[in-house]
Design a protein around this motif. Sequence first.
Motif, PDB file in Angstrom:
ATOM      1  N   TYR A  17       0.817   4.095  -2.706  1.00 30.78           N
ATOM      2  CA  TYR A  17       0.572   5.487  -2.342  1.00 30.78           C
ATOM      3  C   TYR A  17       1.651   6.401  -2.923  1.00 30.78           C
ATOM      4  O   TYR A  17       1.356   7.452  -3.497  1.00 30.78           O
TER       5      TYR A  17
ATOM      6  N   PHE B 176       0.828  -1.207   0.000  1.00 29.78           N
ATOM      7  CA  PHE B 176       0.000   0.000   0.000  1.00 29.78           C
ATOM      8  C   PHE B 176       0.865   1.260   0.000  1.00 29.78           C
ATOM      9  O   PHE B 176       0.544   2.240  -0.680  1.00 29.78           O
TER      10      PHE B 176
ATOM     11  N   PHE C 258      -6.366  13.903  -0.718  1.00 32.17           N
ATOM     12  CA  PHE C 258      -6.889  13.252  -1.915  1.00 32.17           C
ATOM     13  C   PHE C 258      -6.104  12.012  -2.337  1.00 32.17           C
ATOM     14  O   PHE C 258      -6.704  10.962  -2.583  1.00 32.17           O
ATOM     15  N   PRO C 259      -4.762  12.049  -2.423  1.00 28.83           N
ATOM     16  CA  PRO C 259      -4.047  10.833  -2.861  1.00 28.83           C
ATOM     17  C   PRO C 259      -4.308   9.645  -1.943  1.00 28.83           C
ATOM     18  O   PRO C 259      -4.460   8.523  -2.410  1.00 28.83           O
ATOM     19  N   LEU C 260      -4.392   9.912  -0.650  1.00 31.80           N
ATOM     20  CA  LEU C 260      -4.625   8.812   0.299  1.00 31.80           C
ATOM     21  C   LEU C 260      -6.014   8.213   0.102  1.00 31.80           C
ATOM     22  O   LEU C 260      -6.167   6.986   0.027  1.00 31.80           O
TER      23      LEU C 260
ATOM     24  N   LEU D 163      -2.627   1.455 -10.960  1.00 29.46           N
ATOM     25  CA  LEU D 163      -1.576   2.282 -11.561  1.00 29.46           C
ATOM     26  C   LEU D 163      -1.603   2.161 -13.077  1.00 29.46           C
ATOM     27  O   LEU D 163      -1.385   3.148 -13.799  1.00 29.46           O
TER      28      LEU D 163
ATOM     29  N   TYR E 234     -10.431   9.946 -11.028  1.00 31.86           N
ATOM     30  CA  TYR E 234      -9.774  11.077 -10.366  1.00 31.86           C
ATOM     31  C   TYR E 234     -10.815  12.082  -9.879  1.00 31.86           C
ATOM     32  O   TYR E 234     -10.819  12.487  -8.713  1.00 31.86           O
ATOM     33  N   GLU E 235     -11.735  12.445 -10.769  1.00 34.16           N
ATOM     34  CA  GLU E 235     -12.682  13.503 -10.433  1.00 34.16           C
ATOM     35  C   GLU E 235     -13.698  13.045  -9.404  1.00 34.16           C
ATOM     36  O   GLU E 235     -14.147  13.844  -8.577  1.00 34.16           O
TER      37      GLU E 235
ATOM     38  N   LEU F 206      -1.135  10.435 -10.112  1.00 31.38           N
ATOM     39  CA  LEU F 206      -2.224  11.395  -9.917  1.00 31.38           C
ATOM     40  C   LEU F 206      -1.878  12.804 -10.384  1.00 31.38           C
ATOM     41  O   LEU F 206      -2.715  13.464 -10.992  1.00 31.38           O
TER      42      LEU F 206
ATOM     43  N   GLU G  36      -9.811   9.699 -15.788  1.00 29.15           N
ATOM     44  CA  GLU G  36     -10.183  11.044 -15.339  1.00 29.15           C
ATOM     45  C   GLU G  36     -11.416  11.001 -14.459  1.00 29.15           C
ATOM     46  O   GLU G  36     -11.534  11.747 -13.484  1.00 29.15           O
TER      47      GLU G  36
ATOM     48  N   VAL H 218      -2.638  13.090 -14.020  1.00 29.50           N
ATOM     49  CA  VAL H 218      -4.070  13.270 -14.313  1.00 29.50           C
ATOM     50  C   VAL H 218      -4.484  14.705 -14.007  1.00 29.50           C
ATOM     51  O   VAL H 218      -5.153  15.356 -14.811  1.00 29.50           O
TER      52      VAL H 218
ATOM     53  N   PHE I 181      -7.717   0.742  -3.945  1.00 26.92           N
ATOM     54  CA  PHE I 181      -7.105  -0.478  -3.415  1.00 26.92           C
ATOM     55  C   PHE I 181      -8.206  -1.446  -2.969  1.00 26.92           C
ATOM     56  O   PHE I 181      -8.222  -2.627  -3.351  1.00 26.92           O
TER      57      PHE I 181
ATOM     58  N   PHE J  37      -7.833   8.380  -2.503  1.00 21.31           N
ATOM     59  CA  PHE J  37      -7.843   7.723  -3.817  1.00 21.31           C
ATOM     60  C   PHE J  37      -7.254   6.319  -3.706  1.00 21.31           C
ATOM     61  O   PHE J  37      -7.845   5.350  -4.184  1.00 21.31           O
ATOM     62  N   CYS J  38      -6.102   6.208  -3.066  1.00 20.93           N
ATOM     63  CA  CYS J  38      -5.453   4.898  -2.935  1.00 20.93           C
ATOM     64  C   CYS J  38      -6.315   3.942  -2.123  1.00 20.93           C
ATOM     65  O   CYS J  38      -6.493   2.784  -2.502  1.00 20.93           O
ATOM     66  N   LEU J  39      -6.869   4.425  -1.018  1.00 17.99           N
ATOM     67  CA  LEU J  39      -7.714   3.561  -0.185  1.00 17.99           C
ATOM     68  C   LEU J  39      -8.896   3.048  -0.987  1.00 17.99           C
ATOM     69  O   LEU J  39      -9.173   1.846  -1.020  1.00 17.99           O
TER      70      LEU J  39
ATOM     71  N   LEU K 293      -4.199   4.389 -14.475  1.00 17.28           N
ATOM     72  CA  LEU K 293      -3.805   5.801 -14.471  1.00 17.28           C
ATOM     73  C   LEU K 293      -2.732   6.069 -15.526  1.00 17.28           C
ATOM     74  O   LEU K 293      -2.829   7.027 -16.299  1.00 17.28           O
TER      75      LEU K 293
END
Lengths: 192, 252
Positions: free
Chosen positions: A51, A47, B89-91, B45, B70-71, A59, B67, A62, B98, B93-95, B48
């Motif tokens: 991340y 993870f 946001f990245p966290l 990944l 992401y949005e 990200l 997209e 994008v 995943f 998104f990953c959660l 993306l």
Amino acid sequence: MQPLRRVIPFAVSLLLPVSAMAAGGMPQMDSENPLTYWQVVWGAIIFIVLYIVASRFALPKVGAVLEERAAHIARDLEAAQASKAQADSGMAEATAAIAKARNEAQTAINSALDAAKGAAAEQAATLNTRLEKQLAESEGQIAQARTQAMSALREVATETAGTIVARLTGQAPDPQRLNGAIGAALAARGAG
Amino acid sequence: MAAEAHTGIDALGQFKLEPALGAIGHSVNFTQANLMMVVASGLVLALLFLGMRPRAMVPGRLQSAAEMCYETVMGMCTEQIGHEGKKFFPLVFCLFFFILFGNLLGVFPYFFTFTSHIAVTLAMSLFVFLLVTFVAIKEHGMHFFSYFLPKGVPGALAPLMILIEIISYLSRIVSLSVRLFANMMAGHVMLEVFGSFIVMLGGLGLLGYFPAGLSLGVNTMLIGFELLVATLQAYVFAILTCIYLHDAVHLH
């Protein structure tokens, strides 16, 4: 029917989660299996890698594309608005020019019309005066001719009357009486 | 276990952890659950990177999908957390992805569902809990502890309220982890049970064909239901994380 008899109690036991868990058969709860903990360790590593790669590389890429598009759209909209404003002002100019041209044309028409009317009236007036003058001249000539004719008539009448009286009576008439009688006769005929 | 041994339906065997990737995996205790995590992360990944490779002004299908992902998550963050949501946001998104890809991969036959393990979901919810607490203390310092005493509570009730608030705060760990784990496990147990019914009833001969067909129909519906649950639970996990982060940033 033997298998059915075996299936039904089992289905019942599964539909009661409490009894299923009480059986203690859940591999998820197997604290003696080291893999239960190791999957969490590896999971954390995976993870974290996900991340880092996602937040550092994937990200932002994008986001950059989306931002670029938004900026592009905003730019295009602005340009479109500017050209619309330009077109509007051009249109307004054209309308104003048309209105001006129309006004000018109208005034030109009006002045030309006025000039033509004036000229026509003048011509008519000169023609009138000329005609009136001619009429007056003609009337004068007619009157002159008439008086000449009338005076000639008196002379002729006097001579004729004198001659007739002389022949009839043998003596010349009294010119004063003759003149009076002829004047009265002419006046009675309305030609004196 | 006794009942299972008796009937021959092993509904829980699918959750058993095994070392993956042969001898190397065995030596470092790399399980098939971790393999599925790698696959899920790789797919996220890949979506993306492959999706955004054209960097097109008018996106194609895959780029649209990337997209949209992401949005969607960005909208979730900014709507739930507010302006500060972009930081997380990245966290989130990953959660979200995943868990989503883990859940969806689990629907494929023979694939392992790593979200059906309480240890995994508990670790994730514990991480979210610690992060939320850390953010709250960093943002508000000691003032954070006023969170446990809502305004306008009479003095006599304060000790009780504080106790209730602390319990409800701590129970987030359990609710977040058990909700995901129980949903995923229940669905897969049901699939396994009805799958076994098909085989067992089909073996009964003429009389068993109709109930076996019925079980097949049930399993077909369950697969569709599982797809819904997989998406919904990933969404619930992510949105609850956002709501908790909102509480941490704004304190009510």
